[in-house]
Design an enzyme around this catalytic site. Structure first.
Site, PDB file in Angstrom:
ATOM      1  N   GLY A  73       4.403 -62.063 -22.036  1.00 52.12           N
ATOM      2  CA  GLY A  73       3.129 -62.541 -22.569  1.00 52.12           C
ATOM      3  C   GLY A  73       1.932 -61.782 -22.020  1.00 52.12           C
ATOM      4  N   THR A  74       1.894 -61.602 -20.713  1.00 55.97           N
ATOM      5  CA  THR A  74       0.724 -60.982 -20.095  1.00 55.97           C
ATOM      6  C   THR A  74       0.529 -59.550 -20.596  1.00 55.97           C
ATOM      7  OG1 THR A  74       1.063 -62.386 -18.168  1.00 55.97           O
ATOM      8  CG2 THR A  74      -0.339 -60.457 -17.860  1.00 55.97           C
ATOM      9  N   ASN A 152      -1.005 -74.194 -23.248  1.00 57.12           N
ATOM     10  CA  ASN A 152       0.119 -74.363 -22.323  1.00 57.12           C
ATOM     11  C   ASN A 152       0.037 -75.662 -21.523  1.00 57.12           C
ATOM     12  OD1 ASN A 152      -2.036 -72.480 -21.568  1.00 57.12           O
ATOM     13  ND2 ASN A 152      -1.172 -72.587 -19.516  1.00 57.12           N
ATOM     14  N   SER A 200       6.642 -64.418 -25.532  1.00 59.04           N
ATOM     15  CA  SER A 200       7.363 -64.169 -24.293  1.00 59.04           C
ATOM     16  C   SER A 200       8.703 -64.893 -24.335  1.00 59.04           C
ATOM     17  CB  SER A 200       6.503 -64.681 -23.133  1.00 59.04           C
ATOM     18  OG  SER A 200       7.105 -64.379 -21.910  1.00 59.04           O
ATOM     19  N   HIS A 202      10.945 -65.831 -22.124  1.00 64.92           N
ATOM     20  CA  HIS A 202      11.381 -66.865 -21.169  1.00 64.92           C
ATOM     21  C   HIS A 202      10.809 -68.243 -21.491  1.00 64.92           C
ATOM     22  CE1 HIS A 202       7.806 -67.381 -18.390  1.00 64.92           C
ATOM     23  NE2 HIS A 202       7.458 -66.240 -18.944  1.00 64.92           N
ATOM     24  N   THR A 238      11.918 -46.572 -20.791  1.00 65.21           N
ATOM     25  CA  THR A 238      13.272 -46.873 -21.272  1.00 65.21           C
ATOM     26  C   THR A 238      13.365 -48.342 -21.659  1.00 65.21           C
ATOM     27  OG1 THR A 238      14.236 -45.153 -19.920  1.00 65.21           O
ATOM     28  CG2 THR A 238      15.709 -46.945 -20.564  1.00 65.21           C
ATOM     29  N   CYS A 326      -4.670 -74.309  -7.208  1.00 62.87           N
ATOM     30  CA  CYS A 326      -5.160 -74.198  -5.839  1.00 62.87           C
ATOM     31  C   CYS A 326      -5.980 -72.924  -5.722  1.00 62.87           C
ATOM     32  CB  CYS A 326      -3.980 -74.145  -4.888  1.00 62.87           C
ATOM     33  SG  CYS A 326      -4.451 -74.667  -3.256  1.00 62.87           S
TER      34      CYS A 326
HETATM   35  C1  LIG Z   1      -0.339 -69.430 -23.335  1.00 58.81           C
HETATM   36  C2  LIG Z   1       0.275 -68.412 -22.427  1.00 58.81           C
HETATM   37  N1  LIG Z   1      -0.036 -67.112 -22.594  1.00 58.81           N
HETATM   38  C3  LIG Z   1       0.492 -66.154 -21.805  1.00 58.81           C
HETATM   39  C4  LIG Z   1       1.372 -66.453 -20.793  1.00 58.81           C
HETATM   40  C5  LIG Z   1       1.928 -65.354 -19.931  1.00 58.81           C
HETATM   41  O1  LIG Z   1       3.265 -65.079 -20.258  1.00 58.81           O
HETATM   42  P1  LIG Z   1       4.235 -64.264 -19.282  1.00 58.81           P
HETATM   43  O2  LIG Z   1       4.634 -65.198 -18.203  1.00 58.81           O
HETATM   44  O3  LIG Z   1       5.403 -63.862 -20.127  1.00 58.81           O
HETATM   45  O4  LIG Z   1       3.478 -63.078 -18.782  1.00 58.81           O
HETATM   46  C6  LIG Z   1       1.735 -67.794 -20.591  1.00 58.81           C
HETATM   47  C7  LIG Z   1       2.668 -68.155 -19.496  1.00 58.81           C
HETATM   48  O5  LIG Z   1       2.522 -69.187 -18.857  1.00 58.81           O
HETATM   49  C8  LIG Z   1       1.171 -68.783 -21.433  1.00 58.81           C
HETATM   50  O6  LIG Z   1       1.475 -70.077 -21.279  1.00 58.81           O
END
Ligand SMILES: Cc1ncc(COP(=O)(O)O)c(C=O)c1O
Length: 387
Positions: A73-74, A152, A200, A202, A238, A326
């Site tokens: 995701g990031t 999230n 993402s 996971h 890769t 935190c």
């Molecule tokens: C809404 C949202 N965007 C992006 C991310 C980031 O994803 P990743 O952990 O695969 O980098 C998350 C992960 O918690 C998320 O909840």
């Protein structure tokens, strides 16, 4: 702790589906070729990547060539948002929301330092986006509007079709952070006015460290990593073949499980909320008045620290998450609850329960039994402390 853990933190990450693991194993063992090599093992690896791309494209309703595999995701967020501003240097305005993932907010801060104007849209008490506010914020120099499909923390869904239509009518590109929505609610990119979309693996029972970015056909996306020309030159390095295979398999399974998400998982989430609302006084379910993900419950327990409840649950093998973060040694209410206008004291008493298709009714019954006891303990300890 003798019983198996009860895992209700599926918005943080999910258990790897056994079928995804099984599909990955050959590529971690005997079929270890580089997908870029022309020999037998390379071709087997490349075939697996082609197959996984087709699985993911089928699940999302897009073309295979519109997908770029990445690390999650990031990375997708960085590629999409920074990539647009690099490609469109004449447009210097970015619109997103105050409740996005911290990665988007960090990118927005970085853009500001590059001289880009940033508008953060607010949300109402239920966590809903105001489309009129978006319409009013759009400018001729808006390069990109970026919103999350689902939050999230609260699970609240944003109106992608409407927001995308507004963005496009104003000549801006539209990006959606699909990280939390994929696998939980149906997603058909062929029917949505979306230019960029990231996910993402996971978060939907695939492996960690692998994800994908959808970039609409015709969109000239700069490479995120310069390298050996992989992913049609859009992401060098890769390919993570076992990860890609696991992601493809997880996507195919998620497609089959969407009905269960909307049915069985939603019913369990509702059972959790109804049970707690009946047994515990002074609690509030955030976002309950809005359209929400079927697996998420974000609940404030008045008069206690969410962190204390989190620790008591953790001691009993129940994994949840809190509505606080935190920072500099002090607990701060989450930015999402702040944006929703939840008072700080109440926000600090918030816990998130997030379910998955592996959650059982016995687990929910146990949590509904235990939480009221733990909240009562914490409340009476707090009352004693105040005497
Ligand atoms: C809404 C949202 N965007 C992006 C991310 C980031 O994803 P990743 O952990 O695969 O980098 C998350 C992960 O918690 C998320 O909840």
């Amino acid at each position: 702790m003798n019983d198996a853990p009860i895992y209700l933190d599926n918005n943080a990450t999910t258990k790897l589906a056994p079928e995804a693991l099984e599909a990955m194993l050959p590529y971690l063992q005997e079929q270890y070729g580089n997908a870029g090599s022309a020999h037998l093992l390379g071709r087997l690896a490349e075939g697996a990547v082609v197959n996984a791309r087709a699985q993911l494209a089928g699940f999302l309703g897009c073309a295979d060539a519109e997908l770029v595999f990445n690390s999650g995701g990031t990375e997708g967020l960085n590629h999409a948002i920074r990539g647009v501003f690099e490609a469109l240097p004449a447009k210097r305005h970015f619109i997103t929301t105050a409740v996005e993932h911290s990665a988007v907010l960090a990118i927005a801060d970085w853009l500001k330092r590059q001289g880009v104007a940033v508008t953060l849209l607010g949300v109402d008490r239920e966590g809903r986006l105001d489309l009129d506010e978006l319409a009013a914020a759009l400018r001729p120099d808006t390069a990109l509007v970026s919103v999350m499909a689902a939050n999230n923390e609260s699970g609240v869904l944003f109106p992608m079709a409407e927001a995308g239509a507004l963005a496009r009518a104003a000549g801006a590109l539209f990006h959606v952070d699909g990280t939390q929505a994929v696998g939980k609610v149906p997603m058909d990119l062929s029917r949505l006015p979306v230019d960029l979309f990231n996910l993402s693996s996971h978060k939907f029972h695939g492996p960690k460290g692998i994800g994908a970015l959808y970039a609409r056909r015709g969109l000239r996306l700069r490479p995120f990593m310069l390298g050996g020309g992989q992913e049609r030159g859009r992401r060098g390095g890769t390919e993570n073949v076992p990860g890609i295979v696991g992601l493809g398999q997880a996507a195919a399974l998620a497609g089959q499980e969407l009905e269960a998400m909307d049915g069985r998982v939603r019913a369990l989430r509702d059972q959790l909320e109804t049970g707690l609302l009946a047994r515990v006084e002074a609690i509030r379910v955030h976002g309950a008045g809005a359209g929400r993900l079927p697996n998420t419950s974000f609940i404030s327990f008045q008069g206690i620290e969410g962190e204390a409840l989190f620790l008591k649950l953790s001691d009993r093998g129940i994994c949840v998450s809190t509505g606080s973060a935190c920072s500099t040694g002090q607990r701060e209410p989450s930015h999402v609850l702040r944006a929703m206008g939840v008072p700080a004291g109440e926000a600090l008493g918030t816990v998130r329960f997030s379910l998955s298709r592996f959650t059982t009714e016995a687990e929910i019954r146990k949590v509904v039994e235990l939480v009221p006891e733990l909240v009562a303990e914490l409340r009476s300890a707090g009352a004693m402390g105040r005497r």
